[in-house]
Design a protein around this motif. Structure first.
Motif, short mmCIF file in Angstrom:
data_model
loop_
_atom_site.label_atom_id
_atom_site.label_comp_id
_atom_site.label_asym_id
_atom_site.label_seq_id
_atom_site.Cartn_x
_atom_site.Cartn_y
_atom_site.Cartn_z
N ILE A 142 42.95 35.76 36.32
CA ILE A 142 43.84 36.44 35.42
C ILE A 142 43.75 36.16 33.98
CG2 ILE A 142 46.42 36.91 34.82
CD1 ILE A 142 46.82 37.14 37.97
N PRO A 143 43.70 34.47 33.68
CA PRO A 143 43.46 34.16 32.39
C PRO A 143 41.99 34.56 31.59
CG PRO A 143 43.73 32.39 33.92
CD PRO A 143 44.11 33.59 34.70
N VAL A 144 41.20 34.65 32.68
CA VAL A 144 39.84 35.07 32.35
C VAL A 144 39.63 36.44 31.66
CG1 VAL A 144 37.42 35.43 32.75
CG2 VAL A 144 38.69 33.33 33.87
N LEU A 145 40.27 37.35 32.28
CA LEU A 145 40.46 38.96 31.95
C LEU A 145 41.33 39.02 30.58
CD1 LEU A 145 39.94 39.46 35.29
CD2 LEU A 145 39.79 41.80 34.28
N GLU A 146 42.58 38.33 30.68
CA GLU A 146 43.19 38.42 29.53
C GLU A 146 42.35 37.84 28.27
OE1 GLU A 146 46.67 36.05 30.72
OE2 GLU A 146 47.53 37.60 31.67
N ARG A 147 41.76 36.66 28.16
CA ARG A 147 40.74 36.39 27.17
C ARG A 147 39.81 37.39 26.90
NH1 ARG A 147 39.51 35.27 23.19
NH2 ARG A 147 38.05 33.42 22.27
N ALA A 148 39.13 37.63 27.87
CA ALA A 148 37.94 38.68 27.46
C ALA A 148 38.61 39.91 26.85
CB ALA A 148 37.45 39.17 28.75
N GLN A 149 39.60 40.48 27.20
CA GLN A 149 40.11 41.60 26.62
C GLN A 149 40.63 41.35 25.04
OE1 GLN A 149 43.22 42.14 29.59
NE2 GLN A 149 41.86 43.83 30.89
N GLN A 150 41.23 40.18 24.97
CA GLN A 150 41.32 39.66 23.55
C GLN A 150 40.19 39.67 22.58
OE1 GLN A 150 42.77 35.68 23.70
NE2 GLN A 150 44.74 36.12 24.62
N ALA A 151 39.02 39.29 23.32
CA ALA A 151 37.87 39.34 22.52
C ALA A 151 37.12 40.88 22.42
CB ALA A 151 36.95 38.19 23.26
N GLY A 152 37.58 41.49 23.19
CA GLY A 152 37.01 42.98 23.30
C GLY A 152 35.83 42.95 24.16
N VAL A 153 35.73 42.06 25.25
CA VAL A 153 34.69 42.24 26.27
C VAL A 153 35.13 42.61 27.59
CG1 VAL A 153 33.22 40.32 27.38
CG2 VAL A 153 33.44 40.14 25.01
N ARG A 154 33.99 43.58 27.87
CA ARG A 154 34.50 44.14 29.20
C ARG A 154 34.31 43.08 30.32
NH1 ARG A 154 32.82 50.42 30.02
NH2 ARG A 154 30.83 49.34 30.46
N VAL A 155 34.96 43.36 31.53
CA VAL A 155 34.91 42.53 32.58
C VAL A 155 34.36 43.45 33.89
CG1 VAL A 155 35.75 40.52 34.22
CG2 VAL A 155 36.45 40.69 31.74
N ARG A 156 33.22 42.86 34.62
CA ARG A 156 33.08 43.57 35.96
C ARG A 156 33.42 42.73 36.90
NH1 ARG A 156 27.67 44.54 38.67
NH2 ARG A 156 27.55 46.83 39.12
N GLY A 157 33.92 43.27 38.04
CA GLY A 157 34.22 42.46 39.11
C GLY A 157 33.15 42.58 40.30
N TYR A 158 33.29 41.45 40.96
CA TYR A 158 32.18 41.46 42.17
C TYR A 158 32.99 41.39 43.32
CZ TYR A 158 27.62 41.19 39.86
OH TYR A 158 26.44 41.64 39.33
N VAL A 159 32.87 41.98 44.46
CA VAL A 159 33.39 41.30 45.90
C VAL A 159 32.31 41.23 46.75
CG1 VAL A 159 35.00 42.24 47.84
CG2 VAL A 159 35.18 42.93 45.41
N SER A 160 32.22 39.85 47.32
CA SER A 160 31.07 39.61 48.20
C SER A 160 31.49 39.60 49.75
CB SER A 160 30.61 38.10 47.79
OG SER A 160 31.78 37.24 47.94
N CYS A 161 30.61 39.72 50.49
CA CYS A 161 30.84 40.00 51.78
C CYS A 161 31.52 41.03 52.44
CB CYS A 161 31.65 38.67 52.51
SG CYS A 161 30.66 37.16 52.21
N VAL A 162 31.35 42.21 51.73
CA VAL A 162 32.02 43.46 52.04
C VAL A 162 31.82 44.06 53.25
CG1 VAL A 162 32.37 44.09 49.55
CG2 VAL A 162 30.42 45.02 50.87
N LEU A 163 30.41 43.73 53.82
CA LEU A 163 30.03 44.39 55.23
C LEU A 163 29.76 43.38 56.09
CD1 LEU A 163 27.78 47.07 53.83
CD2 LEU A 163 29.93 47.59 55.11
N GLY A 164 30.15 42.22 55.98
CA GLY A 164 29.89 40.87 56.95
C GLY A 164 30.08 39.59 56.30
N CYS A 165 30.18 38.49 56.95
CA CYS A 165 30.31 37.16 56.60
C CYS A 165 29.69 36.26 57.20
CB CYS A 165 31.81 36.81 56.51
SG CYS A 165 32.06 35.08 55.94
N PRO A 166 28.99 35.27 56.80
CA PRO A 166 28.12 34.27 57.60
C PRO A 166 29.21 33.57 58.56
CG PRO A 166 28.28 33.50 55.37
CD PRO A 166 28.78 35.05 55.32
N TYR A 167 30.39 33.16 58.04
CA TYR A 167 31.23 32.51 58.92
C TYR A 167 32.14 33.40 59.91
CZ TYR A 167 29.72 29.68 54.93
OH TYR A 167 28.95 29.14 54.14
N GLU A 168 32.64 34.47 59.35
CA GLU A 168 33.48 35.19 59.89
C GLU A 168 33.01 36.48 60.64
OE1 GLU A 168 37.12 36.91 57.73
OE2 GLU A 168 37.16 34.97 56.60
N GLY A 169 31.89 36.92 60.48
CA GLY A 169 31.28 38.15 61.02
C GLY A 169 31.62 39.23 60.40
#
Length: 299
Positions: free
Chosen positions: A125-152
Motif C-alpha cells: 500500500i505505501p509503495v503504491l501511494e508513493r508511486a502514484q505521488q511520483a506519477g509512476v505506474r505500478v504493475r502487479g504480479y501474482v505468482s503460483c497461479v497454476l500450482g505451488c512447489p509446496y502446496e500443489g
C-alpha cells in the motif's frame, strides 16, 4: 473464437531471466541486451530489480543499469521494486514504471518473503501511494497461479482474490504467473475465467513458465479467452529455482512465432529478436532454450 488483434510483449529477460544466473554478468552486457531488445521492436522491457543485493546479487548493479540504458522512444523501461526503499532508489534512477509481486499461495509467500499473503499485500500500500505521488505506474504480479512447489494445486478463487486486491490497490495491470510451469490449458482457462470476473480482461497479463513444456499451449488457451499481454524472456532465459535443471520463462522468440502464425500483431522483428537470443546465450555461456531461435540460427 476471437483472438486479440495485437499483443503487447513484456520482455522480462534482463531481470527475471538473468537474476538466477550464478556467475556475475557485467553491466555492459545487460545494457547491450536491453538495447538489442529495444532495437528488435520490443516496447516494454523489465530492465532491473531494486531488491537487496544480499538476496539477488545478480541485480546489484540496478542503478548502473537504469541510469546507463539508452532510452528509445516508445519503449517503457520498468523495474521490480517490492518495497519503499527499492522504489525510492528506482525513482532516483528515473524509472517510468515499477512492479510489485504477491503470491496466490500461502506456503510460497511464507517461504519466499516470510509473511502471509495478506501481510505481503499490506506492505504494497505505501509503495503504491508513493508511486502514484511520483506519477509512476505500478504493475502487479501474482505468482503460483497454476500450482505451488509446496502446496500443489491452487484454487482459481484464491488467484482471483489476490489479483483483485492488487488491482483495487491501484495496479494498472496484473500479471498472472505460473511460477513452476505446471499448468495445462484447461486449468489456465479456468484460472483466467475466475480472475476476469473481478478484473477486466485487458488489465490482465499471462506470465507462463515452460518447465513442463506447456507454456505455448497455455498461452494459446488464454489468447482465446482474450488475453492480450504476454510476459516472456528472450532465449527462454531464467531457470526455475524450484525445479532443478528446469527451464523457466517461455521464450520470446517462440511466443512471437506463435503470434505471427495467428496473424496477431506484435511490432517485433523475429529475426532480430532471435539474433539477440543467440548473442546473449553465447555471451553468458547458456543453452538457447528457444526452439524457434535454435531453428532460425541453424538455417
Amino acid at each position: 473464437m476471437t483472438f486479440p488483434k495485437s499483443v503487447r510483449l513484456v520482455e522480462v529477460g534482463p531481470r527475471d531471466g538473468l537474476q538466477n544466473e550464478p556467475n556475475p554478468i557485467d553491466t555492459a552486457t545487460k545494457l547491450e541486451l536491453i538495447d538489442r531488445l529495444g532495437a528488435a521492436g520490443i516496447a516494454y522491457i523489465e530492465a532491473a530489480s531494486f531488491v537487496s543485493p544480499k538476496w539477488v546479487p545478480q541485480m546489484a548493479d540496478h542503478r548502473e543499469v537504469m541510469t546507463g540504458l539508452t532510452r528509445r522512444q516508445g519503449v517503457t523501461y520498468a523495474a521490480l521494486s517490492p518495497n519503499l526503499k527499492g522504489l525510492e532508489a528506482a525513482l532516483e534512477c528515473g524509472v517510468e514504471e515499477v512492479a510489485v509481486f504477491g503470491a496466490a499461495s500461502e506456503a510460497f509467500s511464507q517461504k519466499n518473503i516470510n509473511c502471509s499473503v495478506a501481510e505481503s499485500l499490506e506492505r504494497f500500500i505505501p509503495v503504491l501511494e508513493r508511486a502514484q505521488q511520483a506519477g509512476v505506474r505500478v504493475r502487479g504480479y501474482v505468482s503460483c497461479v497454476l500450482g505451488c512447489p509446496y502446496e500443489g494445486e491452487i484454487a482459481p478463487a484464491k488467484v482471483a482474490e489476490v489479483s483483485k486486491a492488487l488491482y483495487e490497490m491501484g495496479c494498472y495491470e496484473v500479471s498472472l504467473g505460473d511460477t513452476i510451469g505446471t499448468g495445462t490449458p484447461l486449468a489456465a482457462k479456468r484460472m483466467i475465467e475466475a480472475v476476469s470476473r473481478d478484473i477486466p480482461m485487458d488489465k490482465l497479463a499471462a506470465h507462463f513458465h515452460d518447465t513442463y513444456g506447456q507454456a505455448l499451449a497455455n498461452l494459446y488457451a488464454v489468447l482465446e479467452e482474450g488475453i492480450s499481454v504476454v510476459d516472456s524472456s528472450v532465449a527462454g532465459l531464467g531457470g526455475c529455482p524450484y525445479a532443478k535443471g528446469a527451464s523457466g520463462n517461455v521464450a520470446s522468440e517462440d511466443v512471437v512465432y506463435l503470434l505471427n502464425g495467428l496473424g496477431i500483431e506484435t511490432g517485433i522483428d523475429l529475426e532480430a529478436l532471435a539474433d539477440t537470443g543467440t548473442w546473449i546465450t553465447q555471451t553468458i555461456g547458456r543453452p538457447n532454450r528457444s526452439k524457434v531461435g535454435v531453428a532460425l540460427a541453424a538455417k
